[in-house]
Design a protein around this motif. Structure first.
Motif, PDB file in Angstrom:
ATOM      1  N   ASP A   1       2.059  -7.815  16.142  1.00 51.37           N
ATOM      2  CA  ASP A   1       1.148  -7.678  15.025  1.00 51.37           C
ATOM      3  C   ASP A   1       1.056  -6.250  14.518  1.00 51.37           C
ATOM      4  N   LEU A   2       1.835  -5.356  15.080  1.00 51.38           N
ATOM      5  CA  LEU A   2       1.871  -3.967  14.643  1.00 51.38           C
ATOM      6  C   LEU A   2       3.262  -3.656  14.116  1.00 51.38           C
ATOM      7  N   LEU A   3       3.326  -3.136  12.899  1.00 52.35           N
ATOM      8  CA  LEU A   3       4.583  -2.693  12.303  1.00 52.35           C
ATOM      9  C   LEU A   3       4.561  -1.170  12.268  1.00 52.35           C
ATOM     10  N   ILE A   4       5.604  -0.550  12.801  1.00 47.49           N
ATOM     11  CA  ILE A   4       5.716   0.906  12.782  1.00 47.49           C
ATOM     12  C   ILE A   4       6.929   1.282  11.937  1.00 47.49           C
ATOM     13  N   LEU A   5       6.689   2.058  10.882  1.00 52.99           N
ATOM     14  CA  LEU A   5       7.757   2.568  10.034  1.00 52.99           C
ATOM     15  C   LEU A   5       7.897   4.055  10.339  1.00 52.99           C
ATOM     16  N   ASP A   6       8.967   4.410  11.013  1.00 51.84           N
ATOM     17  CA  ASP A   6       9.181   5.802  11.418  1.00 51.84           C
ATOM     18  C   ASP A   6      10.150   6.469  10.450  1.00 51.84           C
ATOM     19  N   ASP A   7       9.990   7.750  10.241  1.00 55.59           N
ATOM     20  CA  ASP A   7      10.826   8.534   9.325  1.00 55.59           C
ATOM     21  C   ASP A   7      10.828   7.947   7.920  1.00 55.59           C
ATOM     22  N   PHE A   8       9.672   7.490   7.481  1.00 52.18           N
ATOM     23  CA  PHE A   8       9.525   6.900   6.158  1.00 52.18           C
ATOM     24  C   PHE A   8       9.881   7.925   5.087  1.00 52.18           C
ATOM     25  N   ILE A  24       6.349  -7.006   2.125  1.00 44.16           N
ATOM     26  CA  ILE A  24       5.942  -6.860   3.528  1.00 44.16           C
ATOM     27  C   ILE A  24       4.518  -6.323   3.610  1.00 44.16           C
ATOM     28  N   ILE A  25       4.238  -5.279   2.846  1.00 44.80           N
ATOM     29  CA  ILE A  25       2.913  -4.666   2.886  1.00 44.80           C
ATOM     30  C   ILE A  25       1.856  -5.605   2.313  1.00 44.80           C
ATOM     31  N   GLU A  26       2.182  -6.321   1.258  1.00 40.80           N
ATOM     32  CA  GLU A  26       1.223  -7.292   0.703  1.00 40.80           C
ATOM     33  C   GLU A  26       0.879  -8.365   1.725  1.00 40.80           C
ATOM     34  N   ASP A  27       1.875  -8.858   2.440  1.00 39.91           N
ATOM     35  CA  ASP A  27       1.636  -9.895   3.453  1.00 39.91           C
ATOM     36  C   ASP A  27       0.758  -9.386   4.593  1.00 39.91           C
ATOM     37  N   ALA A  30      -4.738  -5.863   5.078  1.00 38.36           N
ATOM     38  CA  ALA A  30      -6.057  -6.295   5.587  1.00 38.36           C
ATOM     39  C   ALA A  30      -5.956  -7.409   6.624  1.00 38.36           C
ATOM     40  N   LYS A  31      -4.758  -7.643   7.172  1.00 35.07           N
ATOM     41  CA  LYS A  31      -4.583  -8.683   8.192  1.00 35.07           C
ATOM     42  C   LYS A  31      -3.988  -8.127   9.487  1.00 35.07           C
ATOM     43  N   LYS A  32      -3.056  -7.191   9.337  1.00 41.82           N
ATOM     44  CA  LYS A  32      -2.338  -6.664  10.497  1.00 41.82           C
ATOM     45  C   LYS A  32      -2.191  -5.158  10.352  1.00 41.82           C
ATOM     46  N   ALA A  33      -1.935  -4.498  11.473  1.00 41.32           N
ATOM     47  CA  ALA A  33      -1.847  -3.039  11.490  1.00 41.32           C
ATOM     48  C   ALA A  33      -0.442  -2.553  11.140  1.00 41.32           C
ATOM     49  N   THR A  34      -0.406  -1.431  10.421  1.00 44.49           N
ATOM     50  CA  THR A  34       0.854  -0.795  10.065  1.00 44.49           C
ATOM     51  C   THR A  34       0.698   0.702  10.278  1.00 44.49           C
ATOM     52  N   ILE A  35       1.683   1.299  10.923  1.00 49.00           N
ATOM     53  CA  ILE A  35       1.715   2.748  11.118  1.00 49.00           C
ATOM     54  C   ILE A  35       2.936   3.277  10.378  1.00 49.00           C
ATOM     55  N   ILE A  36       2.711   4.292   9.556  1.00 48.50           N
ATOM     56  CA  ILE A  36       3.821   4.936   8.850  1.00 48.50           C
ATOM     57  C   ILE A  36       3.873   6.389   9.284  1.00 48.50           C
ATOM     58  N   ALA A  37       5.017   6.808   9.788  1.00 48.06           N
ATOM     59  CA  ALA A  37       5.239   8.210  10.156  1.00 48.06           C
ATOM     60  C   ALA A  37       6.253   8.789   9.173  1.00 48.06           C
ATOM     61  N   SER A  38       5.917   9.934   8.613  1.00 46.43           N
ATOM     62  CA  SER A  38       6.785  10.543   7.618  1.00 46.43           C
ATOM     63  C   SER A  38       6.649  12.049   7.664  1.00 46.43           C
ATOM     64  N   LEU A  59       1.110   2.026  -2.592  1.00 50.25           N
ATOM     65  CA  LEU A  59       0.176   3.061  -2.156  1.00 50.25           C
ATOM     66  C   LEU A  59      -1.268   2.604  -2.249  1.00 50.25           C
ATOM     67  N   ASP A  60      -1.581   1.759  -3.205  1.00 47.97           N
ATOM     68  CA  ASP A  60      -2.938   1.223  -3.298  1.00 47.97           C
ATOM     69  C   ASP A  60      -3.296   0.456  -2.036  1.00 47.97           C
ATOM     70  N   ARG A  61      -2.356  -0.307  -1.510  1.00 45.85           N
ATOM     71  CA  ARG A  61      -2.609  -1.092  -0.305  1.00 45.85           C
ATOM     72  C   ARG A  61      -2.594  -0.234   0.956  1.00 45.85           C
ATOM     73  N   MET A  62      -1.780   0.814   0.968  1.00 45.96           N
ATOM     74  CA  MET A  62      -1.623   1.620   2.178  1.00 45.96           C
ATOM     75  C   MET A  62      -2.610   2.783   2.268  1.00 45.96           C
ATOM     76  N   VAL A  63      -2.767   3.530   1.227  1.00 48.68           N
ATOM     77  CA  VAL A  63      -3.497   4.788   1.300  1.00 48.68           C
ATOM     78  C   VAL A  63      -5.013   4.603   1.273  1.00 48.68           C
ATOM     79  N   HIS A  64      -5.495   3.710   0.451  1.00 49.13           N
ATOM     80  CA  HIS A  64      -6.939   3.611   0.243  1.00 49.13           C
ATOM     81  C   HIS A  64      -7.680   2.929   1.386  1.00 49.13           C
ATOM     82  N   THR A  65      -6.967   2.291   2.285  1.00 51.84           N
ATOM     83  CA  THR A  65      -7.611   1.626   3.428  1.00 51.84           C
ATOM     84  C   THR A  65      -7.077   2.162   4.746  1.00 51.84           C
ATOM     85  N   SER A  66      -6.581   3.390   4.734  1.00 51.00           N
ATOM     86  CA  SER A  66      -5.908   3.906   5.929  1.00 51.00           C
ATOM     87  C   SER A  66      -6.664   5.058   6.568  1.00 51.00           C
TER      88      SER A  66
END
Length: 80
Positions: A1-8, A24-27, A30-38, A59-66
Protein backbone atom coordinates in the motif's frame (compact mmCIF):
# COMPACT_ATOMS: atom_id res chain seq x y z
CA UNK A 1 0.00 0.00 0.00
CA UNK A 2 3.05 2.26 -0.13
CA UNK A 3 4.49 3.48 -3.43
CA UNK A 4 8.01 4.93 -3.34
CA UNK A 5 9.24 6.95 -6.32
CA UNK A 6 12.98 7.45 -5.94
CA UNK A 7 15.09 9.85 -8.02
CA UNK A 8 11.93 11.48 -9.34
CA UNK A 9 12.56 13.87 -12.21
CA UNK A 10 15.87 12.63 -13.55
CA UNK A 11 14.38 12.78 -17.06
CA UNK A 12 11.40 14.48 -18.64
CA UNK A 13 8.24 12.43 -19.16
CA UNK A 14 6.98 11.41 -22.57
CA UNK A 15 3.23 11.76 -23.22
CA UNK A 16 2.34 8.19 -22.21
CA UNK A 17 4.47 8.47 -19.05
CA UNK A 18 2.63 11.68 -18.11
CA UNK A 19 -0.73 10.01 -18.49
CA UNK A 20 0.39 6.89 -16.58
CA UNK A 21 1.82 8.92 -13.71
CA UNK A 22 -1.35 10.98 -13.37
CA UNK A 23 -3.52 7.87 -13.45
CA UNK A 24 -1.44 6.16 -10.76
CA UNK A 25 -1.58 9.21 -8.50
CA UNK A 26 -5.31 9.72 -9.09
CA UNK A 27 -6.00 6.11 -8.11
CA UNK A 28 -3.96 6.47 -4.92
CA UNK A 29 -4.99 10.01 -3.91
CA UNK A 30 -6.36 10.12 -0.34
CA UNK A 31 -6.40 6.29 -0.21
CA UNK A 32 -2.80 5.08 -0.08
CA UNK A 33 0.61 6.48 0.83
CA UNK A 34 3.15 7.70 -1.71
CA UNK A 35 6.71 8.84 -1.06
CA UNK A 36 8.56 10.84 -3.69
CA UNK A 37 12.30 11.42 -3.35
CA UNK A 38 13.87 13.91 -5.71
CA UNK A 39 16.94 16.06 -5.99
CA UNK A 40 14.84 18.70 -7.75
CA UNK A 41 12.86 21.25 -5.79
CA UNK A 42 9.08 20.90 -6.18
CA UNK A 43 8.99 24.18 -8.13
CA UNK A 44 10.87 22.45 -10.97
CA UNK A 45 8.50 19.47 -11.19
CA UNK A 46 6.35 21.31 -13.75
CA UNK A 47 9.30 21.10 -16.16
CA UNK A 48 9.44 17.30 -15.83
CA UNK A 49 5.92 16.96 -17.20
CA UNK A 50 6.27 19.25 -20.18
CA UNK A 51 2.46 19.70 -20.11
CA UNK A 52 1.20 22.34 -17.70
CA UNK A 53 -2.33 20.91 -17.43
CA UNK A 54 -1.13 17.42 -16.45
CA UNK A 55 1.54 18.90 -14.19
CA UNK A 56 -1.07 20.99 -12.39
CA UNK A 57 -3.31 17.96 -11.91
CA UNK A 58 -0.44 15.82 -10.59
CA UNK A 59 0.93 18.50 -8.28
CA UNK A 60 -2.52 19.40 -6.99
CA UNK A 61 -2.94 15.84 -5.75
CA UNK A 62 0.61 15.47 -4.43
CA UNK A 63 1.72 18.80 -3.02
CA UNK A 64 -1.36 20.19 -1.31
CA UNK A 65 -1.96 17.12 0.87
CA UNK A 66 1.64 16.17 1.58
CA UNK A 67 4.30 16.46 4.22
CA UNK A 68 7.45 17.94 2.75
CA UNK A 69 10.89 17.29 4.13
CA UNK A 70 13.61 19.33 2.46
CA UNK A 71 17.13 18.32 3.35
CA UNK A 72 19.95 20.84 3.33
CA UNK A 73 23.67 20.46 3.53
CA UNK A 74 26.35 18.56 1.74
CA UNK A 75 25.91 15.08 0.38
CA UNK A 76 26.77 12.24 2.73
CA UNK A 77 28.06 10.30 -0.28
CA UNK A 78 31.11 12.51 -0.69
CA UNK A 79 34.38 10.82 0.03
CA UNK A 80 35.85 11.85 3.34
Amino acid sequence: DLLILDDFGLTHFEQQQRMDMLEIIEDRHAKKATIIASQLPVEKWWDIFGDSTLADAFLDRMVHTSYRIELKGESLRKKR
